[in-house]
Design an enzyme around this catalytic site. Structure first.
Site, short mmCIF file in Angstrom:
data_model
loop_
_atom_site.label_atom_id
_atom_site.label_comp_id
_atom_site.label_asym_id
_atom_site.label_seq_id
_atom_site.Cartn_x
_atom_site.Cartn_y
_atom_site.Cartn_z
N LYS A 1 1.17 10.10 6.79
CA LYS A 1 -0.03 9.53 6.16
C LYS A 1 -0.78 8.65 7.18
O LYS A 1 -0.74 8.96 8.38
CB LYS A 1 0.35 8.79 4.87
CG LYS A 1 1.18 9.71 3.95
CD LYS A 1 1.30 9.26 2.54
CE LYS A 1 2.10 10.28 1.75
NZ LYS A 1 2.19 9.99 0.35
N GLU B 1 4.01 18.79 -5.19
CA GLU B 1 4.14 17.34 -5.14
C GLU B 1 3.57 16.73 -6.41
O GLU B 1 2.35 16.47 -6.50
CB GLU B 1 3.36 16.78 -3.94
CG GLU B 1 3.84 17.29 -2.60
CD GLU B 1 3.50 16.32 -1.48
OE1 GLU B 1 4.43 15.90 -0.78
OE2 GLU B 1 2.33 15.96 -1.32
N SER C 1 8.85 11.18 -3.31
CA SER C 1 10.01 10.28 -3.24
C SER C 1 11.30 10.97 -2.81
O SER C 1 12.38 10.65 -3.31
CB SER C 1 10.19 9.53 -4.56
OG SER C 1 9.04 8.76 -4.84
N GLY D 1 5.32 8.32 -3.73
CA GLY D 1 5.32 6.90 -3.37
C GLY D 1 5.76 5.97 -4.48
O GLY D 1 5.57 4.76 -4.40
N ASN E 1 5.27 13.67 6.32
CA ASN E 1 3.85 13.33 6.27
C ASN E 1 3.74 11.83 6.54
O ASN E 1 4.10 11.02 5.69
CB ASN E 1 3.29 13.70 4.89
CG ASN E 1 1.85 13.27 4.72
OD1 ASN E 1 1.21 12.79 5.65
ND2 ASN E 1 1.33 13.44 3.50
N GLU F 1 -3.68 12.93 -2.32
CA GLU F 1 -4.43 11.75 -1.89
C GLU F 1 -5.83 12.15 -1.43
O GLU F 1 -6.79 11.41 -1.62
CB GLU F 1 -3.65 11.00 -0.79
CG GLU F 1 -2.48 10.24 -1.40
CD GLU F 1 -1.27 10.07 -0.50
OE1 GLU F 1 -1.38 10.23 0.72
OE2 GLU F 1 -0.19 9.76 -1.05
N HIS G 1 -3.77 17.82 -0.16
CA HIS G 1 -2.85 16.77 -0.58
C HIS G 1 -3.51 15.97 -1.71
O HIS G 1 -4.72 15.75 -1.70
CB HIS G 1 -2.52 15.85 0.61
CG HIS G 1 -1.39 14.92 0.31
ND1 HIS G 1 -1.55 13.80 -0.46
CD2 HIS G 1 -0.08 14.98 0.65
CE1 HIS G 1 -0.38 13.19 -0.58
NE2 HIS G 1 0.54 13.89 0.09
P1 13P Z 1 6.61 10.00 -0.69
O1 13P Z 1 7.76 10.74 -0.09
O2 13P Z 1 6.34 8.68 -0.02
O3 13P Z 1 6.72 9.90 -2.17
O4 13P Z 1 5.28 10.86 -0.38
C1 13P Z 1 5.28 12.21 -0.67
C2 13P Z 1 4.07 12.81 -0.09
O5 13P Z 1 2.95 12.54 -0.50
C3 13P Z 1 4.25 13.74 1.03
O6 13P Z 1 3.09 14.44 1.30
#
Ligand code: 13P
Length: 261
Positions: free
Chosen positions: A11, A167, A213, A173, A9, A97, A95
């Site tokens: 982002k 997740e 992560s 992150g 992803n 976010e 997601h």
């Molecule tokens: P990270 O791998 O940066 O923690 O992000 C995970 C994520 O949100 C994947 O959709």
């Protein structure tokens, strides 16, 4: 046997010029294999150019978001129908976010899942608890609720196409990965609730990914767990690590692993 998935992803990173360069590198360096799949979820503006680069490769492309209507006066949005017409076959839905920063609720997520399936797009439904919920032992209850509301009225014949990504928000992150047993425990619970909503056969076929992560060091041990069928990778998907994770997964022999629900 469920095929493993390594998904990235990106982002809100990489403009089309940068995306083309990365796509070319992935195409050259990720080895073709029949035992796993690689999917990259890129920003909307990159979808078309990346799909042109990767059309003759095994790497698949997905959208990070779309709106649940097909077309109309929804300034700024793109639809599942548009994605399908552009040759995009995967999309993230729900997601954290998007839930937290853009106010997506369970009802919208349910509508998006239905719309994606209507257009033969595989939705990757993301679920996960926050730190407070984990500390208060509410994780299982919360994840079960998220799955049930996202899949409300989704018929058995369509449900098998869905991919789920667990997740935990506190692991995204932050560099704090759920350990392999914590991740396995919740992925197992997800499979269990799928069995309750549909049936055990379907539950044993749906792919469940872990995200939060994931990196080159922890990927193998997470992906070896019984109910974890690969990863949804954020930060590390923009690094060389992603190529190594995708290539390593096909070296690991999961053939002897028992499928259970
Ligand atoms: P990270 O791998 O940066 O923690 O992000 C995970 C994520 O949100 C994947 O959709």
């Amino acid at each position: 046997m469920r095929k493993k998935i390594v998904a990235g992803n990106w982002k809100m990173n990489k403009n089309p010029f940068e995306a083309i360069e990365i796509a070319k590198k992935l195409k050259n360096e990720i080895k073709n294999n029949n035992d796993s799949e690689t999917i990259i979820f890129v920003p909307s503006i990159d979808l078309f150019c990346v799909s042109e680069i990767l059309k003759a490769s095994q790497i698949k492309i997905g959208a990070q978001n779309f709106y649940f209507e097909n077309n109309g006066a929804y300034t700024g949005e793109i639809s599942a129908q548009m994605l399908k017409e552009t040759g995009i076959n995967y999309a993230l839905v729900g997601h954290s976010e998007r839930r937290i920063l853009f106010g997506e609720n369970d009802e919208m997520i349910n509508k998006k899942i239905a719309r994606a399936l209507e257009h033969q797009i595989t939705p990757v439904l993301c679920v996960g608890e926050n730190l407070q919920q984990r500390e208060n032992n509410l994780t299982t209850e919360f994840i079960r609720m998220q799955i049930k509301s996202a899949l409300k009225n989704i018929k058995l014949k369509n449900a098998g196409k869905i991919i789920i990504a667990y997740e935990p928000i506190w692991a995204i992150g932050t560099g704090k990965t759920a350990d392999k047993n914590q991740a396995q425990e919740i992925c197992y619970e997800i499979r269990k609730v799928l069995g309750e909503i549909y049936n055990l056969n379907l539950a044993s076929q749906i792919r469940i990914l872990y995200g939060g992560s994931v990196n080159l060091k922890n990927a193998d041990e997470l992906f070896e767990m019984q109910d974890i069928d690969g990863g949804l990778i954020g930060g590390a998907s923009l690094k060389e690590d992603f190529i190594s994770i995708a290539n390593n997964i096909c070296k690991t022999n999961f053939a002897d692993m028992e499928i259970h629900v």
